[in-house]
Motif scaffolding. Structure first.
Motif, PDB file in Angstrom:
ATOM      1  N   LEU A   1       0.280  -1.098   0.175  1.00  0.00           N
ATOM      2  CA  LEU A   1      -0.045   0.011  -0.453  1.00  0.00           C
ATOM      3  C   LEU A   1       0.536   1.281  -0.057  1.00  0.00           C
ATOM      4  O   LEU A   1       1.790   1.237   0.660  1.00  0.00           O
ATOM      5  CB  LEU A   1      -1.109  -0.166   1.414  1.00  0.00           C
TER       6      LEU A   1
ATOM      7  N   ARG B   1      -3.399   4.351   1.827  1.00  0.00           N
ATOM      8  CA  ARG B   1      -4.771   4.399   1.383  1.00  0.00           C
ATOM      9  C   ARG B   1      -6.157   4.898   2.256  1.00  0.00           C
ATOM     10  O   ARG B   1      -6.213   4.428   3.375  1.00  0.00           O
ATOM     11  CB  ARG B   1      -4.825   2.800   0.343  1.00  0.00           C
TER      12      ARG B   1
ATOM     13  N   LEU C   1      -9.704  -5.214   1.333  1.00  0.00           N
ATOM     14  CA  LEU C   1      -8.917  -4.381   2.382  1.00  0.00           C
ATOM     15  C   LEU C   1      -8.360  -6.182   2.938  1.00  0.00           C
ATOM     16  O   LEU C   1      -7.603  -6.643   3.450  1.00  0.00           O
ATOM     17  CB  LEU C   1      -7.830  -3.962   2.879  1.00  0.00           C
TER      18      LEU C   1
END
Ligand SMILES: [Zn+2]
Length: 120
Positions: free
Chosen positions: A66, A71, A82
């Protein structure tokens, strides 16, 4: 799950007692305020500092593969995706006020990983 409510209450009390200036508690990065405005979800609580508006909640997820700045997750679907990853990720839920720039870390939540999937 780590809770940051105590630290938050302490800061707010210090501000109300006049021990902290507004610019010491309301110094959110412009990027955070922009995220709050664009993708933040509305919180039930009103800003504790200016009491002008409802706070926005923004979730950032950090982990391998990431971006280093995390993020910014704006939908439950994105977070669920995720959470399904096998990497150990960490979600930071931040509240922010788009009026006075108050911001505070609310919760740190483990996401993903092999140690059993949690509902986030
Ligand atoms: Zn405010």
């Amino acid at each position: 799950m780590v809770d940051h409510r105590l630290a938050r209450r302490h800061l707010i009390n210090e501000y109300r007692r006049g021990r902290l200036r507004i610019d010491q508690v309301c110094d959110a990065h412009p990027e955070l305020i922009r995220a709050a405005r664009n993708v933040g979800s509305e919180s039930r609580s009103t800003c504790p500092i200016c009491q002008e508006t409802k706070l926005k909640l923004i979730t950032y997820v950090f982990g391998s593969r990431l971006p280093s700045h995390g993020r910014c997750v704006s939908t439950a679907k994105e977070l669920a995706a995720l959470n399904g990853r096998s990497d150990d990720l960490t979600a930071y839920v931040v509240e922010a006020c788009v009026e006075c720039r108050w911001h505070h870390l609310l919760r740190v939540i483990p996401v993903g990983g092999k140690k059993g999937r949690r509902a986030v």
